[in-house]
Design a protein around this motif. Structure first.
Motif, short mmCIF file in Angstrom:
data_model
loop_
_atom_site.label_atom_id
_atom_site.label_comp_id
_atom_site.label_asym_id
_atom_site.label_seq_id
_atom_site.Cartn_x
_atom_site.Cartn_y
_atom_site.Cartn_z
N ARG A 90 0.86 -1.17 0.00
CA ARG A 90 0.00 0.00 0.00
C ARG A 90 0.91 1.23 0.00
O ARG A 90 1.82 1.33 0.80
N ASP A 91 0.63 2.13 -0.94
CA ASP A 91 1.35 3.39 -1.04
C ASP A 91 0.30 4.50 -0.97
O ASP A 91 -0.27 4.90 -1.98
N GLY A 92 -0.02 4.93 0.25
CA GLY A 92 -1.13 5.86 0.45
C GLY A 92 -2.43 5.14 0.13
O GLY A 92 -2.71 4.07 0.66
N ASP A 93 -3.21 5.69 -0.81
CA ASP A 93 -4.47 5.09 -1.22
C ASP A 93 -4.31 4.11 -2.38
O ASP A 93 -5.28 3.55 -2.86
N VAL A 94 -3.08 3.93 -2.84
CA VAL A 94 -2.81 3.10 -4.01
C VAL A 94 -2.30 1.73 -3.59
O VAL A 94 -1.45 1.62 -2.71
N LEU A 95 -2.85 0.70 -4.22
CA LEU A 95 -2.35 -0.66 -4.01
C LEU A 95 -1.33 -0.94 -5.11
O LEU A 95 -1.61 -0.74 -6.30
N ARG B 151 -11.52 -3.01 -3.69
CA ARG B 151 -11.61 -2.03 -4.76
C ARG B 151 -10.87 -0.77 -4.29
O ARG B 151 -11.49 0.18 -3.82
N PRO B 152 -9.55 -0.78 -4.42
CA PRO B 152 -8.77 0.36 -3.93
C PRO B 152 -8.99 1.60 -4.78
O PRO B 152 -9.48 1.52 -5.91
N VAL B 153 -8.62 2.75 -4.23
CA VAL B 153 -8.71 4.02 -4.96
C VAL B 153 -7.87 3.95 -6.23
O VAL B 153 -8.29 4.40 -7.29
N GLY B 154 -6.68 3.38 -6.13
CA GLY B 154 -5.80 3.27 -7.28
C GLY B 154 -4.99 1.98 -7.24
O GLY B 154 -4.79 1.40 -6.18
#
Length: 120
Positions: free
Chosen positions: A45-50, A92-95
């Motif tokens: 996880r990098d912030g909101d991004v997988l 369902r990640p943000v990005g």
């Protein structure tokens, strides 16, 4: 190089890459996830991004730099594996991003580690 030595080198490279990425602020979510379609080395996880990360490790550059081993076909396979991982985990990640880390051993000193973000 024997199969067992290759596996050990690969595990070592994944450890090096994992430390480098967590030092950069990412969090490891999964490691060596497998399904019948293949394996994802690291999920972070990098912030909101997988981030789905392929790690390539070489003991020398005799057969090319490790990053050269990831071309368009491999990137497409990684995208399919990322979709399978997301489906299996009902997320369902943000990005979503596909990264590659190349780890190259040096004769002396620390290994050369190169992180390429967003290959596909």
């Amino acid at each position: 190089m024997t199969g067992e030595r290759n596996r050990e080198l690969g595990r070592w490279g994944e450890d090096v890459a994992g430390r480098r990425l967590t030092d950069a602020g990412m969090t490891v979510v999964d490691r060596n996830w497998r399904c019948e379609a293949g394996e994802v080395d690291l999920v972070l996880r990098d912030g909101d991004v997988l981030v789905f990360c392929e790690v390539k490790t070489r003991s020398s550059a005799a057969y090319g730099h490790p990053l050269e081993a990831v071309g368009a076909v491999k990137a497409q396979r990684l995208r399919r594996l990322a979709a399978r991982w997301l489906e299996a985990h009902d997320l369902r990640p943000v990005g979503v991003r596909i990264d590659v880390v190349g780890v190259l051993l040096r004769d002396r000193g620390a290994p050369e580690v190169e992180h390429v973000r967003g290959i596909g």
